[in-house]
Design a protein around this motif. Structure first.
Motif, PDB file in Angstrom:
ATOM      1  N   LYS A   1       0.831  -1.195   0.000  1.00  0.00           N
ATOM      2  CA  LYS A   1       0.000   0.000   0.000  1.00  0.00           C
ATOM      3  C   LYS A   1       0.874   1.256   0.000  1.00  0.00           C
ATOM      4  O   LYS A   1       0.601   2.226  -0.726  1.00  0.00           O
ATOM      5  CB  LYS A   1      -0.928   0.002   1.224  1.00  0.00           C
ATOM      6  CG  LYS A   1      -1.991  -1.078   1.164  1.00  0.00           C
ATOM      7  CD  LYS A   1      -2.925  -0.993   2.355  1.00  0.00           C
ATOM      8  CE  LYS A   1      -4.025  -2.023   2.280  1.00  0.00           C
ATOM      9  NZ  LYS A   1      -4.938  -1.824   1.139  1.00  0.00           N
ATOM     10  N   GLN A   2       1.919   1.260   0.811  1.00  0.00           N
ATOM     11  CA  GLN A   2       2.791   2.424   0.890  1.00  0.00           C
ATOM     12  C   GLN A   2       3.509   2.649  -0.438  1.00  0.00           C
ATOM     13  O   GLN A   2       3.726   3.786  -0.850  1.00  0.00           O
ATOM     14  CB  GLN A   2       3.818   2.229   2.014  1.00  0.00           C
ATOM     15  CG  GLN A   2       4.531   3.493   2.404  1.00  0.00           C
ATOM     16  CD  GLN A   2       3.596   4.539   3.009  1.00  0.00           C
ATOM     17  OE1 GLN A   2       2.785   4.223   3.879  1.00  0.00           O
ATOM     18  NE2 GLN A   2       3.667   5.781   2.521  1.00  0.00           N
ATOM     19  N   LYS A   3       3.858   1.549  -1.096  1.00  0.00           N
ATOM     20  CA  LYS A   3       4.545   1.661  -2.392  1.00  0.00           C
ATOM     21  C   LYS A   3       3.614   2.274  -3.437  1.00  0.00           C
ATOM     22  O   LYS A   3       4.021   3.132  -4.240  1.00  0.00           O
ATOM     23  CB  LYS A   3       5.012   0.273  -2.850  1.00  0.00           C
ATOM     24  CG  LYS A   3       5.813   0.268  -4.166  1.00  0.00           C
ATOM     25  CD  LYS A   3       6.302  -1.117  -4.480  1.00  0.00           C
ATOM     26  CE  LYS A   3       7.145  -1.103  -5.749  1.00  0.00           C
ATOM     27  NZ  LYS A   3       6.456  -0.584  -6.926  1.00  0.00           N
ATOM     28  N   ASN A   4       2.354   1.825  -3.419  1.00  0.00           N
ATOM     29  CA  ASN A   4       1.394   2.377  -4.385  1.00  0.00           C
ATOM     30  C   ASN A   4       1.211   3.883  -4.157  1.00  0.00           C
ATOM     31  O   ASN A   4       1.125   4.665  -5.119  1.00  0.00           O
ATOM     32  CB  ASN A   4       0.055   1.662  -4.262  1.00  0.00           C
ATOM     33  CG  ASN A   4       0.131   0.228  -4.778  1.00  0.00           C
ATOM     34  OD1 ASN A   4       0.971  -0.080  -5.629  1.00  0.00           O
ATOM     35  ND2 ASN A   4      -0.747  -0.640  -4.260  1.00  0.00           N
TER      36      ASN A   4
ATOM     37  N   GLU B   1      10.457   3.000   5.582  1.00  0.00           N
ATOM     38  CA  GLU B   1      10.185   2.296   6.832  1.00  0.00           C
ATOM     39  C   GLU B   1       9.378   1.029   6.577  1.00  0.00           C
ATOM     40  O   GLU B   1       9.651  -0.026   7.170  1.00  0.00           O
ATOM     41  CB  GLU B   1       9.439   3.209   7.801  1.00  0.00           C
ATOM     42  CG  GLU B   1      10.319   4.282   8.421  1.00  0.00           C
ATOM     43  CD  GLU B   1       9.545   5.205   9.342  1.00  0.00           C
ATOM     44  OE1 GLU B   1       8.292   5.185   9.262  1.00  0.00           O
ATOM     45  OE2 GLU B   1      10.178   5.921  10.145  1.00  0.00           O
ATOM     46  N   ALA B   2       8.398   1.090   5.696  1.00  0.00           N
ATOM     47  CA  ALA B   2       7.585  -0.074   5.367  1.00  0.00           C
ATOM     48  C   ALA B   2       8.430  -1.144   4.671  1.00  0.00           C
ATOM     49  O   ALA B   2       8.302  -2.349   4.954  1.00  0.00           O
ATOM     50  CB  ALA B   2       6.413   0.339   4.478  1.00  0.00           C
ATOM     51  N   LYS B   3       9.302  -0.692   3.781  1.00  0.00           N
ATOM     52  CA  LYS B   3      10.171  -1.630   3.063  1.00  0.00           C
ATOM     53  C   LYS B   3      11.153  -2.307   4.025  1.00  0.00           C
ATOM     54  O   LYS B   3      11.364  -3.524   3.980  1.00  0.00           O
ATOM     55  CB  LYS B   3      10.933  -0.879   1.981  1.00  0.00           C
ATOM     56  CG  LYS B   3      11.872  -1.764   1.182  1.00  0.00           C
ATOM     57  CD  LYS B   3      12.622  -0.952   0.132  1.00  0.00           C
ATOM     58  CE  LYS B   3      13.577  -1.853  -0.646  1.00  0.00           C
ATOM     59  NZ  LYS B   3      14.379  -1.089  -1.637  1.00  0.00           N
ATOM     60  N   ASN B   4      11.716  -1.505   4.917  1.00  0.00           N
ATOM     61  CA  ASN B   4      12.692  -2.054   5.873  1.00  0.00           C
ATOM     62  C   ASN B   4      12.020  -3.046   6.822  1.00  0.00           C
ATOM     63  O   ASN B   4      12.610  -4.086   7.156  1.00  0.00           O
ATOM     64  CB  ASN B   4      13.308  -0.903   6.667  1.00  0.00           C
ATOM     65  CG  ASN B   4      14.324  -1.394   7.674  1.00  0.00           C
ATOM     66  OD1 ASN B   4      15.395  -1.895   7.315  1.00  0.00           O
ATOM     67  ND2 ASN B   4      14.001  -1.272   8.956  1.00  0.00           N
ATOM     68  N   ARG B   5      10.799  -2.730   7.244  1.00  0.00           N
ATOM     69  CA  ARG B   5      10.081  -3.637   8.145  1.00  0.00           C
ATOM     70  C   ARG B   5       9.836  -4.985   7.471  1.00  0.00           C
ATOM     71  O   ARG B   5      10.030  -6.040   8.072  1.00  0.00           O
ATOM     72  CB  ARG B   5       8.740  -2.986   8.544  1.00  0.00           C
ATOM     73  CG  ARG B   5       7.800  -3.858   9.352  1.00  0.00           C
ATOM     74  CD  ARG B   5       8.382  -4.215  10.687  1.00  0.00           C
ATOM     75  NE  ARG B   5       7.415  -4.987  11.478  1.00  0.00           N
ATOM     76  CZ  ARG B   5       7.726  -5.607  12.598  1.00  0.00           C
ATOM     77  NH1 ARG B   5       8.980  -5.559  13.061  1.00  0.00           N
ATOM     78  NH2 ARG B   5       6.797  -6.274  13.267  1.00  0.00           N
ATOM     79  N   LYS B   6       9.398  -4.939   6.217  1.00  0.00           N
ATOM     80  CA  LYS B   6       9.124  -6.179   5.472  1.00  0.00           C
ATOM     81  C   LYS B   6      10.408  -7.003   5.300  1.00  0.00           C
ATOM     82  O   LYS B   6      10.432  -8.221   5.546  1.00  0.00           O
ATOM     83  CB  LYS B   6       8.548  -5.851   4.096  1.00  0.00           C
ATOM     84  CG  LYS B   6       8.273  -7.080   3.243  1.00  0.00           C
ATOM     85  CD  LYS B   6       7.804  -6.688   1.866  1.00  0.00           C
ATOM     86  CE  LYS B   6       8.958  -6.215   0.983  1.00  0.00           C
ATOM     87  NZ  LYS B   6       9.823  -7.324   0.530  1.00  0.00           N
ATOM     88  N   GLU B   7      11.504  -6.365   4.881  1.00  0.00           N
ATOM     89  CA  GLU B   7      12.757  -7.090   4.638  1.00  0.00           C
ATOM     90  C   GLU B   7      13.351  -7.635   5.928  1.00  0.00           C
ATOM     91  O   GLU B   7      13.935  -8.722   5.947  1.00  0.00           O
ATOM     92  CB  GLU B   7      13.754  -6.160   3.943  1.00  0.00           C
ATOM     93  CG  GLU B   7      13.333  -5.805   2.516  1.00  0.00           C
ATOM     94  CD  GLU B   7      14.285  -4.809   1.867  1.00  0.00           C
ATOM     95  OE1 GLU B   7      15.153  -4.255   2.601  1.00  0.00           O
ATOM     96  OE2 GLU B   7      14.180  -4.586   0.640  1.00  0.00           O
ATOM     97  N   SER B   8      13.204  -6.909   7.013  1.00  0.00           N
ATOM     98  CA  SER B   8      13.709  -7.376   8.304  1.00  0.00           C
ATOM     99  C   SER B   8      12.972  -8.634   8.745  1.00  0.00           C
ATOM    100  O   SER B   8      13.594  -9.605   9.229  1.00  0.00           O
ATOM    101  CB  SER B   8      13.545  -6.271   9.362  1.00  0.00           C
ATOM    102  OG  SER B   8      13.948  -6.743  10.636  1.00  0.00           O
TER     103      SER B   8
END
Length: 378
Positions: A149-152, A166-173
């Motif tokens: 959603k944040q990417k869109n 932050e959303a990307k880092n949370r997912k990858e972590s």
């Protein structure tokens, strides 16, 4: 006649000695008498030769030439071999241990079972890790949704870049944490690393194991080889690719193969180096630590002067061989000093003293003395 008298004297001397006589003294006297006999035999032969020159009829009456057989020397290939003990080994003979603490919940194999690569052998319980994986999977699903959603929004230039990162880092972590937890869980599933046979199982269902504790042993016949400890005296005699004859006493089978590797490090404990040999036959009949005998060529001369070992004699000076020499249309024995090399299977290499074309006395050499006339057996 003189020879007979000397032999009778020797017999009387030995017969007069009882069991407590000095053996070394007897041997010394025997040696002196034998040398005396040989010297007198030569002297008698020389006298006969001189008399024959003065009286031709004498030689017809007193012909005491030695009957012999001869052999003409020629250059030939000579090989010297050594035999060493070896044992069967496998590069896939391993003991598998526990990588994590846990209680054994499944033992799926027994000693002697054939297993395939990746087959589950033993399972440990890991409830904590399994629960962590479930929690991480739930959190990751949410993180993925938020990230999408944040990417869109970011693609539409809505929101801030910080929110997107932050959303990307949370997912990858969470993805990395999940991968780590799955790796930990995999440690609880002990699988076969290759095709092979189970040799031993060290645990039972319900047993608690610790990291490093042996679980089972398995071996494969896919990479069998033979290893031998060879004396450092032969360190420069063997090379990769040299031919080897292998004998397996336990199954009474033989096969030919080659040297696969030669160690250049000497074991200081026993002054040996390791030699490895390929196994290309009877692999299904071999087991690690099985005994084998290796026969290797440690010396070869393609143009050697070789004689039967038993024609080489010794006296107080050294080694010699009797050869046949022709003088005045008469064959005579002649003592030739030689330097011997290696001996193998009843044949001896002669380094000095003989050449191709020389005729040696192959039978009757023990009755011959230098200068005595010889007759060639038909």
């Amino acid at each position: 006649m003189k020879n007979i008298i000397l032999l009778l004297a020797l017999t009387a001397l030995i017969g007069a000695c009882n069991g407590g006589s000095n053996t070394e003294k007897l041997k010394s006297k025997l040696e002196r008498l034998e040398k005396d006999i040989q010297a007198k035999t030569i002297e008698a032969a020389e006298l006969k030769e001189k008399i024959a020159e003065l009286d031709p009829e004498f030689s017809k009456v007193t012909d005491q030439s030695v009957l012999i057989k001869s052999e003409t020397i020629k250059q030939q290939d000579f090989k010297h071999k050594i035999q060493v003990q070896a044992e069967v080994a496998s590069r896939k003979n391993i003991t598998m241990g526990a990588e994590t603490m846990g209680r054994v919940t499944q033992v799926n194999v027994s000693p002697g079972d054939m297993v395939k690569r990746n087959q589950l052998l033993v399972k440990l319980d890991a409830p904590t890790t399994e629960n962590s994986i479930k929690e991480l999977q739930t959190a990751l699903d949410l993180a993925k949704t938020i990230f999408e959603k944040q990417k869109n929004l970011w693609d539409q230039k809505i929101g801030t870049e910080v929110q997107y990162l932050e959303a990307k880092n949370r997912k990858e972590s969470l993805e990395r944490q999940l991968a780590t937890a799955e790796s930990q869980l995999a440690m609880a599933y002990i699988r076969a690393p290759f095709n092979g046979r189970i040799n031993d199982v060290s645990v039972n269902t319900g047993e608690l194991v610790q990291p490093g504790m042996p679980i089972l042993n398995m071996v494969s016949q896919e990479e069998m080889y033979l290893k031998a400890a060879v004396s450092e005296d032969y360190i420069n005699d063997f090379n990769q690719g040299d031919s080897v004859e292998v004998y397996l006493p336990s199954i009474k089978r033989s096969f030919s193969t080659v040297v696969s590797s030669v160690s250049y490090v000497i074991n200081p404990a026993n002054r040996t180096f390791q030699l490895e040999v390929k196994v290309n036959e009877f692999v299904d009949k071999l087991k690690p630590n099985q005994f084998a005998k290796l026969t290797l060529v440690d010396y070869e001369n393609e143009n050697a002067i070789v004689v039967p070992s038993d024609v080489v004699q010794q006296d107080n000076i050294g080694d010699f061989i009797y050869v046949v020499k022709s003088e005045n249309n008469q064959n005579k024995a002649q003592k030739v000093r030689i330097e011997r090399g290696k001996s193998y299977e009843g044949m001896t290499e002669i380094l000095k003293g003989l050449k191709a074309g020389d005729k040696i006395i192959s039978e009757g050499y023990r009755e011959a003395v230098s200068g005595i006339a010889v007759r060639l057996a038909q």
